[in-house]
Design a protein around this motif. Structure first.
Motif, PDB file in Angstrom:
ATOM      1  N   SER A  41       0.828  -1.209   0.000  1.00 15.92           N
ATOM      2  CA  SER A  41       0.000   0.000   0.000  1.00 15.92           C
ATOM      3  C   SER A  41       0.863   1.260   0.000  1.00 15.92           C
ATOM      4  O   SER A  41       0.549   2.243  -0.676  1.00 15.92           O
ATOM      5  CB  SER A  41      -0.927   0.008   1.216  1.00 15.92           C
ATOM      6  N   VAL A  42       1.958   1.224   0.772  1.00 14.46           N
ATOM      7  CA  VAL A  42       2.880   2.363   0.806  1.00 14.46           C
ATOM      8  C   VAL A  42       3.470   2.598  -0.588  1.00 14.46           C
ATOM      9  O   VAL A  42       3.514   3.727  -1.090  1.00 14.46           O
ATOM     10  CB  VAL A  42       4.016   2.125   1.829  1.00 14.46           C
ATOM     11  N   ALA A  43       3.927   1.520  -1.236  1.00 15.53           N
ATOM     12  CA  ALA A  43       4.537   1.628  -2.563  1.00 15.53           C
ATOM     13  C   ALA A  43       3.540   2.151  -3.594  1.00 15.53           C
ATOM     14  O   ALA A  43       3.890   2.952  -4.471  1.00 15.53           O
ATOM     15  CB  ALA A  43       5.099   0.285  -2.992  1.00 15.53           C
ATOM     16  N   GLU A  44       2.286   1.716  -3.499  1.00  7.27           N
ATOM     17  CA  GLU A  44       1.260   2.176  -4.445  1.00  7.27           C
ATOM     18  C   GLU A  44       0.993   3.664  -4.268  1.00  7.27           C
ATOM     19  O   GLU A  44       0.826   4.402  -5.244  1.00  7.27           O
ATOM     20  CB  GLU A  44      -0.027   1.367  -4.246  1.00  7.27           C
ATOM     21  N   GLU A  45       0.951   4.125  -3.014  1.00  5.04           N
ATOM     22  CA  GLU A  45       0.720   5.550  -2.769  1.00  5.04           C
ATOM     23  C   GLU A  45       1.922   6.381  -3.215  1.00  5.04           C
ATOM     24  O   GLU A  45       1.773   7.519  -3.659  1.00  5.04           O
ATOM     25  CB  GLU A  45       0.444   5.795  -1.289  1.00  5.04           C
ATOM     26  N   ALA A  46       3.128   5.803  -3.134  1.00  2.46           N
ATOM     27  CA  ALA A  46       4.347   6.537  -3.492  1.00  2.46           C
ATOM     28  C   ALA A  46       4.471   6.767  -4.989  1.00  2.46           C
ATOM     29  O   ALA A  46       5.098   7.746  -5.419  1.00  2.46           O
ATOM     30  CB  ALA A  46       5.568   5.784  -2.982  1.00  2.46           C
ATOM     31  N   ALA A  47       3.902   5.873  -5.783  1.00  2.00           N
ATOM     32  CA  ALA A  47       4.048   5.962  -7.237  1.00  2.00           C
ATOM     33  C   ALA A  47       3.581   7.316  -7.753  1.00  2.00           C
ATOM     34  O   ALA A  47       2.484   7.772  -7.439  1.00  2.00           O
ATOM     35  CB  ALA A  47       3.261   4.839  -7.907  1.00  2.00           C
ATOM     36  N   GLY A  48       4.447   7.962  -8.510  1.00  5.76           N
ATOM     37  CA  GLY A  48       4.121   9.257  -9.081  1.00  5.76           C
ATOM     38  C   GLY A  48       4.510  10.445  -8.224  1.00  5.76           C
ATOM     39  O   GLY A  48       4.382  11.594  -8.664  1.00  5.76           O
ATOM     40  N   GLY A 331       6.407   8.428  -0.647  1.00  5.85           N
ATOM     41  CA  GLY A 331       7.550   8.470  -1.550  1.00  5.85           C
ATOM     42  C   GLY A 331       8.862   8.521  -0.798  1.00  5.85           C
ATOM     43  O   GLY A 331       9.851   7.905  -1.213  1.00  5.85           O
ATOM     44  N   ALA A 332       8.884   9.243   0.317  1.00 13.59           N
ATOM     45  CA  ALA A 332      10.087   9.317   1.143  1.00 13.59           C
ATOM     46  C   ALA A 332      10.445   7.948   1.699  1.00 13.59           C
ATOM     47  O   ALA A 332      11.616   7.541   1.706  1.00 13.59           O
ATOM     48  CB  ALA A 332       9.884  10.319   2.267  1.00 13.59           C
ATOM     49  N   MET A 333       9.447   7.209   2.171  1.00 10.69           N
ATOM     50  CA  MET A 333       9.696   5.870   2.709  1.00 10.69           C
ATOM     51  C   MET A 333      10.263   4.940   1.635  1.00 10.69           C
ATOM     52  O   MET A 333      11.211   4.189   1.885  1.00 10.69           O
ATOM     53  CB  MET A 333       8.397   5.293   3.291  1.00 10.69           C
ATOM     54  N   VAL A 334       9.695   4.996   0.450  1.00  9.83           N
ATOM     55  CA  VAL A 334      10.161   4.136  -0.641  1.00  9.83           C
ATOM     56  C   VAL A 334      11.589   4.507  -1.029  1.00  9.83           C
ATOM     57  O   VAL A 334      12.439   3.629  -1.258  1.00  9.83           O
ATOM     58  CB  VAL A 334       9.220   4.234  -1.855  1.00  9.83           C
ATOM     59  N   ALA A 335      11.883   5.804  -1.094  1.00 11.67           N
ATOM     60  CA  ALA A 335      13.229   6.245  -1.456  1.00 11.67           C
ATOM     61  C   ALA A 335      14.254   5.807  -0.415  1.00 11.67           C
ATOM     62  O   ALA A 335      15.334   5.314  -0.760  1.00 11.67           O
ATOM     63  CB  ALA A 335      13.247   7.763  -1.623  1.00 11.67           C
TER      64      ALA A 335
END
Length: 415
Positions: A41-48, A331-335
């Motif tokens: 869910s985190v990755a999906e929200e980060a996209a874009g 996005g910060a978490m994914v990065a």
């Protein structure tokens, strides 16, 4: 009629304020839900999302690693755009966050900050960091030991999940082996060497981070070791007396320093210029691979080497964190998670990219991942990682650093 207009205006302000509060609360609740969401869910929200990373921008290798290695992979693999925002000093963005907090700004421009030590404590104490997010990161879960002392505390301050380890640093001394045949391995030997080679040694003026670290080594060696300082400075009643041998040592070597100690390099960058030009024969760094990187660039001579003191040298971890008012927290978490991956950490270790030591627990890596790290060519100017790890000393808590920096101005710089 005029009174009615004023009343209407007042009501409008109240309504707008209420809407603003509701919007702010809604955004905060949505952001906090990320701390409980599954990673998909985190990755999906980060996209874009476009993520702004605020960091010290004074090193070309580090900047290039972010721009040319990390950013393209984040974009390609996660559809997250990383925008590096250089600053002169981490204190600058901490001050900005303090101002934004005071002004009630809930949607800030910073999404990731590179931080540790005094600045982490200041950010934590002032509530400038988002929350305990590291446990959500798969690479943190897989490759980090959260109980390890160098991860659990930052200059003595409990981390509590507010920042994720990005790399490790360790102080090394840098010298030209064509000019320095037997580099001094203790502060006593350094004082003797400076007298025998007047003008060929100096250190950056405080509050330069590396210059301050050099003086902490003097503190440890001239006052009986680091163990006595593993408690808050306020609990040592005779601290001023204990520091006196350090000031005596620094004043004792001052006449034999570059320009007879009448002035000091204002920064590590200036000191490195002096070394590169041959004005001084030694310099220093918190980056064990910096010398190798400078040799590759042709700035330092091929005969450049590094070493650590017999009694060891200071080592610490540097971290990535997310401000309280980041507008792109997913996005910060994914990065951050991507920058902690074994692939990113291996690339970061290479002096051709940065030369920064890995933050990962070596034992948690697969045999293939371990081999990839071992295969990185660190260059002749870089000490083996095993030797560095055997000589690691703990950092002082941040309350000592302010005392030492102020004391240096009063006891050394003004004399």
């Amino acid at each position: 009629m005029k009174k009615i207009s004023l009343m209407a205006s007042g009501l409008l302000v109240l309504v707008l304020a209420a809407c603003s509060n509701e919007t702010g609360n809604s955004a905060a609740e949505e952001a906090d839900s990320l701390l409980k969401s599954d990673w998909k869910s985190v990755a999906e929200e980060a996209a874009g999302q476009e993520v702004n990373m605020y960091m010290w921008g004074g090193n070309e290798n580090i900047n290039r690693y972010l721009d040319e290695w990390v950013a393209p992979r984040l974009q390609e693999e996660h559809d997250v755009e990383l925008n590096r925002v250089p600053v002169n000093d981490a204190q600058d963005f901490v001050n900005q966050l303090v101002d934004e907090k005071s002004a009630g700004k809930t949607e800030g421009s910073m999404d990731i900050i590179w931080i540790n030590g005094e600045n982490f404590k200041a950010a934590k104490d002032n509530g400038l960091l988002w929350g305990n997010f590291t446990g959500q990161l798969p690479n943190f879960q897989d490759y980090i030991d959260p109980e390890a002392p160098e991860v659990a505390a930052d200059f003595g301050e409990p981390v509590e999940g507010l920042e994720a380890p990005w790399g490790k640093a360790q102080f090394v001394l840098v010298y030209d082996e064509d000019k320095v045949k037997n580099p001094p391995k203790s502060m006593e030997e350094l004082a003797a060497w400076a007298k025998e080679n007047p003008g060929k040694f100096t250190y950056p003026a405080l509050p330069d981070f590396t210059g301050s670290a050099f003086i902490r080594h003097v503190l440890y060696e001239t006052t009986g070791g680091h163990e006595q300082y593993q408690q808050p400075a306020a609990e040592i009643a005779d601290l001023e007396t204990r520091l006196e041998p350090m000031w005596q040592y620094l004043n004792g070597i001052e006449p034999y320093l570059w320009r007879k100690g009448e002035t000091y390099p204002e920064s590590l960058a200036k000191q490195e210029q002096l070394f590169a030009s041959g004005e001084v024969w030694m310099t220093m760094s918190y980056d064990p691979a910096l010398a190798a990187s400078e040799v590759l660039k042709g700035r330092f001579p091929e005969s450049t080497r590094t070493y650590v003191l017999d009694g060891g040298t200071l080592a610490n971890t540097h971290y990535l964190s997310i401000p309280f008012n980041s507008s792109q927290k997913a996005g910060a978490m994914v990065a951050i998670n991507e920058m902690m991956s074994p692939e990113a950490q291996t690339a970061k270790l290479s002096p051709e990219n940065w030369g920064d030591l890995s933050a990962l627990n070596f034992e948690k890596l697969s045999a293939e991942q371990q081999q990839a790290l071992n295969d990185v060519n660190l260059g002749a100017a870089t000490l083996p990682i095993e030797e560095l790890e055997q000589k690691r000393l703990p950092e002082l808590s941040s309350d000592y650093i302010e005392i030492i920096e102020k004391g240096w101005m009063e006891n050394v710089a003004k004399d």
